[in-house]
Design an enzyme around this catalytic site. Structure first.
Site, short mmCIF file in Angstrom:
data_model
loop_
_atom_site.label_atom_id
_atom_site.label_comp_id
_atom_site.label_asym_id
_atom_site.label_seq_id
_atom_site.Cartn_x
_atom_site.Cartn_y
_atom_site.Cartn_z
N CYS A 74 -6.25 -0.08 -4.85
CA CYS A 74 -5.20 -0.87 -5.49
C CYS A 74 -5.66 -2.31 -5.76
CB CYS A 74 -3.96 -0.88 -4.59
SG CYS A 74 -2.48 -1.34 -5.51
N ASP A 124 3.51 1.32 4.67
CA ASP A 124 2.68 0.11 4.68
C ASP A 124 3.11 -0.76 5.88
OD1 ASP A 124 1.02 -1.98 3.87
OD2 ASP A 124 2.23 -2.54 2.11
O1 LIG Z 1 -2.06 -5.59 -3.49
C1 LIG Z 1 -1.16 -6.42 -3.71
O2 LIG Z 1 -1.42 -7.58 -4.02
C2 LIG Z 1 0.30 -6.02 -3.60
C3 LIG Z 1 1.29 -6.93 -3.97
C4 LIG Z 1 2.62 -6.59 -3.90
C5 LIG Z 1 2.99 -5.33 -3.46
C6 LIG Z 1 2.02 -4.41 -3.08
C7 LIG Z 1 0.68 -4.73 -3.14
N1 LIG Z 1 -0.32 -3.83 -2.76
C8 LIG Z 1 -0.10 -2.73 -1.88
O3 LIG Z 1 -0.11 -3.19 -0.54
C9 LIG Z 1 -0.54 -2.14 0.31
C10 LIG Z 1 -1.48 -2.60 1.42
O4 LIG Z 1 -2.53 -3.36 0.98
P1 LIG Z 1 -3.75 -3.79 1.98
O5 LIG Z 1 -4.76 -2.69 1.88
O6 LIG Z 1 -3.19 -3.96 3.35
O7 LIG Z 1 -4.28 -5.06 1.41
C11 LIG Z 1 -1.10 -1.07 -0.59
O8 LIG Z 1 -0.11 -0.06 -0.68
C12 LIG Z 1 -1.21 -1.71 -1.94
O9 LIG Z 1 -0.92 -0.74 -2.93
#
Ligand SMILES: O=C(O)c1ccccc1N[C@@H]1O[C@H](COP(=O)(O)O)[C@@H](O)[C@H]1O
Length: 202
Positions: free
Chosen positions: A6, A122
């Site tokens: 992502c 998450d």
């Molecule tokens: O990645 C981003 O900036 C984000 C912003 C707003 C909502 C979701 C976002 N990403 C999602 O967050 C989780 C966890 O990310 P991490 O691996 O802990 O950095 C994941 O599901 C992304 O899709």
């Protein structure tokens, strides 16, 4: 194991994800340092080709705006990462991934009854709604009401913890953003390590 990378903001990061074997890439259209315009997402998506599915990440966005971005960017899924209702999800133009934050005493039955193809769990939000890089206690997912066939695990995953995460949770897919970055940019080595370890860990 299915893998989503992502927070893609560049052509090169998308091509690393594809070459490493990722199944999905995510574009953020919410408040985040990773936010990109829909037109750029479309160009990156076209360059990557149809075998890697494109996910748009939204947080409490208006339905009409999401529909426009789905068309412009050519998205295969929308990831609803805010407080969107079930009725809202039912009116999305493409299949939905619904994100929930983990907490104690989660009502998993209710969560998995949400009308979404996949349920993403998450860590609790930090500066932005997601992408915080915080890991949570995966034992919270040891519950008979968790449908592993629809579960996407996220939150603080990294090349260092992904094998343990897959072996202990056994989700349908894993999703990562900050754990494959160095200084806020996607890192080729980390992307390859993450995908290979996730897929080898079954
Ligand atoms: O990645 C981003 O900036 C984000 C912003 C707003 C909502 C979701 C976002 N990403 C999602 O967050 C989780 C966890 O990310 P991490 O691996 O802990 O950095 C994941 O599901 C992304 O899709």
């Amino acid at each position: 194991m299915n893998v989503k990378i992502c927070g893609i903001t560049s052509f090169e990061a998308a091509s690393w994800a594809r070459e490493a074997g990722a199944d999905m890439i995510g574009f953020v259209f919410a408040n985040s340092s990773r936010r990109i315009p829909a037109e750029l997402a479309r160009e990156i998506g076209e360059a990557v080709g149809p075998n890697v599915k494109k996910v748009g990440v939204f947080v409490n966005e208006e339905s009409g705006v999401i529909c426009d971005i789905v068309k412009t960017a050519g998205l295969d899924y929308v990831q609803l990462h805010g407080d969107e209702t079930a009725e809202f999800a039912e009116n999305m133009p493409v299949p939905v991934i619904k994100a929930f934050s983990v907490k104690e005493n989660i009502p998993y039955k209710e969560m998995f009854a949400y009308p979404a193809k996949y349920i993403l769990i998450d860590s609790p939000p930090a500066r932005f709604r997601g992408g915080s890089g915080q890991v949570f206690d995966w034992s919270l997912l040891e519950n008979p009401d968790v449908d592993k066939n629809r579960l996407i695990l996220a939150g603080g995953l990294s090349p260092d913890n992904i094998e343990e995460a897959v072996q202990s949770v056994q989700p349908f897919a894993v999703d990562i953003s900050s754990g494959v970055e160095t200084d806020g940019r996607k890192d080729e080595t980390k992307v390859f390590q993450f995908v290979q370890r996730a897929k080898g860990a079954n």
